[in-house]
Motif scaffolding. Structure first.
Motif, short mmCIF file in Angstrom:
data_model
loop_
_atom_site.label_atom_id
_atom_site.label_comp_id
_atom_site.label_asym_id
_atom_site.label_seq_id
_atom_site.Cartn_x
_atom_site.Cartn_y
_atom_site.Cartn_z
N ASN A 273 66.88 76.29 46.46
CA ASN A 273 68.23 75.80 46.74
C ASN A 273 69.17 76.99 46.58
OD1 ASN A 273 70.69 74.57 46.87
ND2 ASN A 273 70.26 73.00 45.34
N THR B 201 72.78 69.59 44.20
CA THR B 201 71.34 69.43 44.01
C THR B 201 70.72 68.93 45.30
OG1 THR B 201 71.63 68.96 41.66
CG2 THR B 201 69.61 68.14 42.68
N ASP C 18 64.25 66.78 42.02
CA ASP C 18 65.53 67.46 42.20
C ASP C 18 65.36 68.97 42.01
OD1 ASP C 18 67.59 64.93 40.57
OD2 ASP C 18 66.77 65.03 42.59
N ALA D 289 68.01 72.04 41.41
CA ALA D 289 69.41 72.35 41.12
C ALA D 289 69.88 73.56 41.93
CB ALA D 289 69.57 72.62 39.63
N LYS E 30 68.39 77.38 42.11
CA LYS E 30 67.03 77.32 41.55
C LYS E 30 66.00 77.12 42.65
CE LYS E 30 68.43 77.29 37.24
NZ LYS E 30 68.22 78.39 36.36
N THR F 169 69.92 65.57 50.48
CA THR F 169 70.83 65.45 49.35
C THR F 169 71.13 63.98 49.13
OG1 THR F 169 72.87 65.49 50.64
CG2 THR F 169 71.93 67.63 50.03
#
Length: 167
Positions: free
Chosen positions: A100, A106, A122, A124, A127, A151
């Motif tokens: 991401n 997220t 998920d 973040a 990350k 999302t």
């Protein structure tokens, strides 16, 4: 005349009751068949030869034996979806990684193989996450795999996706 009307009404009532009973029985049989199908589907997921997820790891980069998704980048509000079909000779493990690249927000990362859904995880902002899969019986990876990233609030995504088999 009244007697005939009464008999006709009684017969019509009996026909209606019979129709309602048969509809009710048909619905019950369909419900039972659907429950049995769902139970059979759940049992097939637990077969010793099916795929299993063995770990989540943050930001793992592994050298792939065979690459299925090579640094696919997507920026925008639409979801990412990609499918591939490994063969047993490609490797015994499958890594799928989502990074991401956004500074906020997220993304939700889902993997499925055939009818087996491994669910959402998920990732973040800023990350990366790698999901690793193997076959329960130790054979090489098989089946039709799908990667889906989205999302929960519709924000613009900036993601990178990689997938590959390792020996």
């Amino acid at each position: 005349m009244k007697k005939r009307t009464g008999i006709s009404l009684a017969m019509a009532l009996i026909v209606v009751l019979l129709l309602l009973s048969s509809i009710s029985l048909a619905k019950e049989e369909n419900y039972k068949a659907g429950s049995e199908d769902a139970a059979a589907s759940e049992r097939s997921v637990n077969l010793p030869s099916g795929p299993q997820e063995i770990q989540y790891e943050s930001g793992v980069d592994s050298p792939y034996n065979v690459i299925f998704i090579n640094n696919a980048n997507q920026v925008g509000a639409s979801s990412f979806e990609n499918s591939f079909t490994p063969s047993p000779s490609n490797g015994s493990k499958l890594n799928i990684q989502v990074k991401n690249n956004n500074r906020s927000g997220t993304v939700m990362f889902k993997v499925s193989q055939g009818t087996q859904d491994f669910g959402y995880v998920d990732v973040a902002a800023g990350k990366g996450l790698t999901r690793t899969f193997t076959m329960r019986d130790g054979s090489g990876m098989t089946g039709d795999w799908k990667v889906y990233v989205t999302t929960n609030d519709g924000h613009v995504m900036d993601i990178s996706v990689d997938a590959g088999a390792i020996k």
